[in-house]
Scaffold this motif. Structure first.
Motif, PDB file in Angstrom:
ATOM      1  N   ASP A   3       2.459   8.588  24.319  1.00 28.59           N
ATOM      2  CA  ASP A   3       1.481   9.670  24.449  1.00 28.59           C
ATOM      3  C   ASP A   3       0.630   9.683  23.189  1.00 28.59           C
ATOM      4  N   ALA A   4      -0.703   9.701  23.364  1.00 28.87           N
ATOM      5  CA  ALA A   4      -1.610   9.750  22.218  1.00 28.87           C
ATOM      6  C   ALA A   4      -2.396  11.049  22.263  1.00 28.87           C
ATOM      7  N   TYR A   5      -2.414  11.765  21.158  1.00 28.20           N
ATOM      8  CA  TYR A   5      -3.166  13.017  21.024  1.00 28.20           C
ATOM      9  C   TYR A   5      -4.327  12.710  20.115  1.00 28.20           C
ATOM     10  N   THR A   6      -5.561  12.778  20.673  1.00 30.46           N
ATOM     11  CA  THR A   6      -6.685  12.256  19.905  1.00 30.46           C
ATOM     12  C   THR A   6      -7.996  12.947  20.251  1.00 30.46           C
ATOM     13  N   ALA A   7      -9.052  12.551  19.571  1.00 29.14           N
ATOM     14  CA  ALA A   7     -10.391  13.105  19.797  1.00 29.14           C
ATOM     15  C   ALA A   7     -11.405  12.048  19.374  1.00 29.14           C
ATOM     16  N   ALA A   8     -12.701  12.316  19.615  1.00 24.99           N
ATOM     17  CA  ALA A   8     -13.731  11.304  19.374  1.00 24.99           C
ATOM     18  C   ALA A   8     -14.259  11.347  17.942  1.00 24.99           C
ATOM     19  N   THR A   9     -13.353  11.146  16.971  1.00 23.53           N
ATOM     20  CA  THR A   9     -13.746  10.932  15.576  1.00 23.53           C
ATOM     21  C   THR A   9     -13.440   9.468  15.267  1.00 23.53           C
ATOM     22  N   SER A  10     -13.762   9.020  14.040  1.00 20.33           N
ATOM     23  CA  SER A  10     -13.454   7.615  13.716  1.00 20.33           C
ATOM     24  C   SER A  10     -11.941   7.390  13.757  1.00 20.33           C
ATOM     25  N   ASN A  11     -11.177   8.324  13.206  1.00 18.81           N
ATOM     26  CA  ASN A  11      -9.717   8.171  13.213  1.00 18.81           C
ATOM     27  C   ASN A  11      -9.162   8.220  14.630  1.00 18.81           C
ATOM     28  N   GLY A  12      -9.694   9.132  15.430  1.00 20.76           N
ATOM     29  CA  GLY A  12      -9.210   9.310  16.793  1.00 20.76           C
ATOM     30  C   GLY A  12      -9.545   8.127  17.690  1.00 20.76           C
ATOM     31  N   LEU A  33     -11.176  19.602  18.987  1.00 20.86           N
ATOM     32  CA  LEU A  33     -11.224  20.045  17.594  1.00 20.86           C
ATOM     33  C   LEU A  33     -12.099  21.287  17.431  1.00 20.86           C
ATOM     34  N   SER A  34     -13.136  21.410  18.294  1.00 20.62           N
ATOM     35  CA  SER A  34     -14.043  22.564  18.167  1.00 20.62           C
ATOM     36  C   SER A  34     -13.341  23.863  18.558  1.00 20.62           C
ATOM     37  N   LYS A  35     -12.275  23.739  19.364  1.00 21.64           N
ATOM     38  CA  LYS A  35     -11.495  24.928  19.748  1.00 21.64           C
ATOM     39  C   LYS A  35     -10.267  25.106  18.855  1.00 21.64           C
ATOM     40  N   GLY A  36     -10.086  24.198  17.887  1.00 18.53           N
ATOM     41  CA  GLY A  36      -8.943  24.309  16.983  1.00 18.53           C
ATOM     42  C   GLY A  36      -7.621  23.906  17.615  1.00 18.53           C
ATOM     43  N   ASP A  37      -7.670  23.064  18.639  1.00 21.51           N
ATOM     44  CA  ASP A  37      -6.429  22.628  19.304  1.00 21.51           C
ATOM     45  C   ASP A  37      -5.478  21.902  18.350  1.00 21.51           C
ATOM     46  N   GLN A  38      -6.031  21.372  17.220  1.00 17.58           N
ATOM     47  CA  GLN A  38      -5.202  20.644  16.249  1.00 17.58           C
ATOM     48  C   GLN A  38      -4.457  21.588  15.311  1.00 17.58           C
ATOM     49  N   LYS A  39      -4.708  22.905  15.460  1.00 16.24           N
ATOM     50  CA  LYS A  39      -4.039  23.885  14.593  1.00 16.24           C
ATOM     51  C   LYS A  39      -3.061  24.762  15.387  1.00 16.24           C
ATOM     52  N   THR A  40      -2.850  24.447  16.662  1.00 20.01           N
ATOM     53  CA  THR A  40      -1.915  25.246  17.456  1.00 20.01           C
ATOM     54  C   THR A  40      -0.472  24.921  17.030  1.00 20.01           C
ATOM     55  N   PRO A  41       0.454  25.876  17.214  1.00 16.10           N
ATOM     56  CA  PRO A  41       1.855  25.634  16.836  1.00 16.10           C
ATOM     57  C   PRO A  41       2.420  24.363  17.469  1.00 16.10           C
ATOM     58  N   VAL A 198     -12.307  -1.532  24.565  1.00 19.98           N
ATOM     59  CA  VAL A 198     -13.033  -0.624  23.675  1.00 19.98           C
ATOM     60  C   VAL A 198     -13.755   0.445  24.501  1.00 19.98           C
ATOM     61  N   GLN A 199     -14.325   0.023  25.624  1.00 24.27           N
ATOM     62  CA  GLN A 199     -15.013   0.995  26.487  1.00 24.27           C
ATOM     63  C   GLN A 199     -14.019   1.991  27.083  1.00 24.27           C
ATOM     64  N   LEU A 200     -12.855   1.476  27.481  1.00 24.65           N
ATOM     65  CA  LEU A 200     -11.830   2.363  28.039  1.00 24.65           C
ATOM     66  C   LEU A 200     -11.368   3.371  26.983  1.00 24.65           C
ATOM     67  N   GLY A 201     -11.013   2.875  25.799  1.00 19.24           N
ATOM     68  CA  GLY A 201     -10.550   3.766  24.729  1.00 19.24           C
ATOM     69  C   GLY A 201     -11.591   4.801  24.360  1.00 19.24           C
ATOM     70  N   THR A 202     -12.847   4.363  24.284  1.00 15.75           N
ATOM     71  CA  THR A 202     -13.930   5.274  23.904  1.00 15.75           C
ATOM     72  C   THR A 202     -14.135   6.351  24.961  1.00 15.75           C
ATOM     73  N   SER A 203     -14.078   5.963  26.232  1.00 18.76           N
ATOM     74  CA  SER A 203     -14.304   6.953  27.293  1.00 18.76           C
ATOM     75  C   SER A 203     -13.149   7.945  27.365  1.00 18.76           C
ATOM     76  N   LEU A 204     -11.914   7.471  27.114  1.00 17.54           N
ATOM     77  CA  LEU A 204     -10.768   8.376  27.175  1.00 17.54           C
ATOM     78  C   LEU A 204     -10.753   9.348  25.993  1.00 17.54           C
ATOM     79  N   ALA A 205     -11.214   8.886  24.819  1.00 12.66           N
ATOM     80  CA  ALA A 205     -11.226   9.770  23.654  1.00 12.66           C
ATOM     81  C   ALA A 205     -12.298  10.850  23.796  1.00 12.66           C
ATOM     82  N   GLY A 206     -13.298  10.598  24.643  1.00 12.31           N
ATOM     83  CA  GLY A 206     -14.310  11.623  24.898  1.00 12.31           C
ATOM     84  C   GLY A 206     -15.573  11.431  24.096  1.00 12.31           C
ATOM     85  N   ARG A 207     -16.505  12.316  24.258  1.00 13.90           N
ATOM     86  CA  ARG A 207     -17.789  12.235  23.557  1.00 13.90           C
ATOM     87  C   ARG A 207     -17.621  12.698  22.116  1.00 13.90           C
ATOM     88  N   PRO A 208     -18.457  12.151  21.176  1.00 11.56           N
ATOM     89  CA  PRO A 208     -18.373  12.607  19.785  1.00 11.56           C
ATOM     90  C   PRO A 208     -18.857  14.052  19.635  1.00 11.56           C
TER      91      PRO A 208
END
Lengths: 208, 208
Positions: A3-12, A33-41, A198-208
């Motif tokens: 399971d990968a928890y990620t977002a559309a940043t360079s690291n993600g 990240l805009s909703k702060g999902d990375q700061k939830t318990p 790369v296209q698959l990974g990029t589309s799954l991580a979402g828009r920047p």
């Protein structure tokens, strides 16, 4: 299954593309990240630093393994899949050398520019920003020269290409730095962007 | 035999300590950065980027191997010697996670700070430098929390300890950042500093 928890940043993106390119079975969970999902318990239990990406490998040798840091995830995924990182000492050293270039020489000034843009807009003199830009350009120019003679940054397509690609992608999409004069870098960037993984990974991580 | 070309910076010390702790036969050749020796033609043949450290392994399997980037040198030395990096996947993943933490989360803001102070000291508002300081402190505080429950940063003493140590050493010797309130970090720093291999590598790399 990973399971990968990620977002559309360079690291993600680094994490999402590596998993897609590795062929390992995995599921991408987008973290907003805009909703702060990375700061939830729930997220902080996986990574107390509150940073994406995180992977949980339920099939690891010693039971479920939770791993943070995109660079560490790249190496883990490569070693587990046997892809994207050669076994021979010499070629392997070349990949780690290019990976380190991406994650220090390019990433450090890139990260500084990000920090200045997001947290201190208008407060840093242009000459200081130009200097950080100069460092990024110097590192990318050396890579451009290398790419004049080789298809990828270190031997075959590897985790070093993925690491660097995600920085160049983010410089373009979030900081509007595109380096059109570095022709070999542009050719290499387009070749990576065309890869199905790369296209698959990029589309799954979402828009920047 | 491995030749190391280095100096007493965080990157230079990382390679010198990595080699000293590995037990591999090597010779340290000091590069005087104040005299610009890293820009001399002989050095640029080793690394066109003009950066220390560089190693040349005359005993590499396919002929002499020239390698740059302190992080890549740490991994190469560990894999060649069979020390400082575990072989099983979970232990390796933890070391690479801590190594990546050192080279991105700590190193990136540290390098930003070095750069802001070294070249633009009076032109950057104090709040901007404070922002970079806070990023470094945030990362070191998380490491301090980890060190409350373990002797080293990831399992047994490893290349991740060396990578972190050299950054903390440089923060202290060059930027006068000492973090006396992070007690576990201080205990760990003293323990690393007292290791014979660390003392040997530090003395060979020279004074900062």
């Amino acid at each position: 299954m990973i399971d990968a928890y990620t977002a559309a940043t360079s690291n993600g993106l680094r994490c999402a593309i590596a998993l897609a390119e590795s062929g390992l079975r995995h599921t991408i969970h987008k973290i907003d990240l805009s909703k702060g999902d990375q700061k939830t318990p729930k997220f902080l239990r996986m990574n107390p630093a509150g940073q994406i990406p995180v992977i949980v490998d339920k099939d690891a040798a010693d039971g479920p393994l939770t791993l943070t840091e995109s660079t560490a995830i790249l190496i883990y995924v490569a070693e587990k899949s046997g892809k994207l990182l050669p076994a021979g000492a010499g070629p392997r050293a070349r990949v780690f050398e290019a990976l380190a270039t991406a994650m220090t020489d390019v990433y450090a000034p890139f990260n500084a520019l990000f920090h200045i843009q997001d947290d201190f807009p208008g407060k840093v003199p242009d000459e200081v920003i130009a200097d950080f830009d100069g460092r990024i350009r110097a590192a990318l120019t050396r890579l451009d020269e290398k790419l004049a003679k080789s298809e990828w940054v270190a031997g075959d397509f590897s985790i070093a290409d993925i690491a660097l690609y995600c920085n160049v992608w983010r410089l373009k999409t979030a900081l509007n730095r595109s380096f059109p004069d570095l022709a070999n870098l542009q050719r290499w960037f387009a070749a990576i962007a065309n890869r199905p993984g790369v296209q698959l990974g990029t589309s799954l991580a979402g828009r920047p | 035999m491995i030749d190391l070309y280095t100096a007493a910076t965080s990157n230079g010390l990382r390679a010198a300590i990595g080699l000293a702790e590995s037990g591999l036969r090597h010779t340290v050749r000091k590069i005087d950065l104040s005299k610009g020796e890293q820009r001399a033609p002989a050095f640029l043949k080793l690394n066109p980027a003009g950066h220390i450290p560089v190693i040349v392994d005359h005993g590499a399997a396919r002929g002499p191997l020239t390698l740059t980037e302190s992080t890549a040198i740490l991994i190469y030395v560990a894999e060649k010697s069979g020390r400082l990096l575990p072989s099983e996947p979970d232990g390796r993943a933890r070391v690479f996670e801590a190594l990546a933490n050192a080279m991105t989360d700590v190193y990136a803001p540290f390098e930003g700070l070095m750069h802001l102070h070294g070249e633009f000291g009076d032109k950057v508002p104090a709040e901007v430098a404070a922002g970079f300081d806070a990023l470094v402190r945030g990362a070191l505080t998380r490491i301090d929390g980890h060190l409350a429950g373990s002797e080293w940063v990831a399992g047994a003493f490893s290349i991740a300890d060396i990578a972190h140590y050299c950054t903390v050493w440089r923060l202290k010797t060059r930027l006068n950042r000492t973090y006396p309130d992070l007690a576990h970090l201080q205990r760990w720093f003293a323990a690393v500093a007292s290791r014979p291999g660390v003392q040997l590598g530090t003395s060979l790399a020279g004074r900062p």
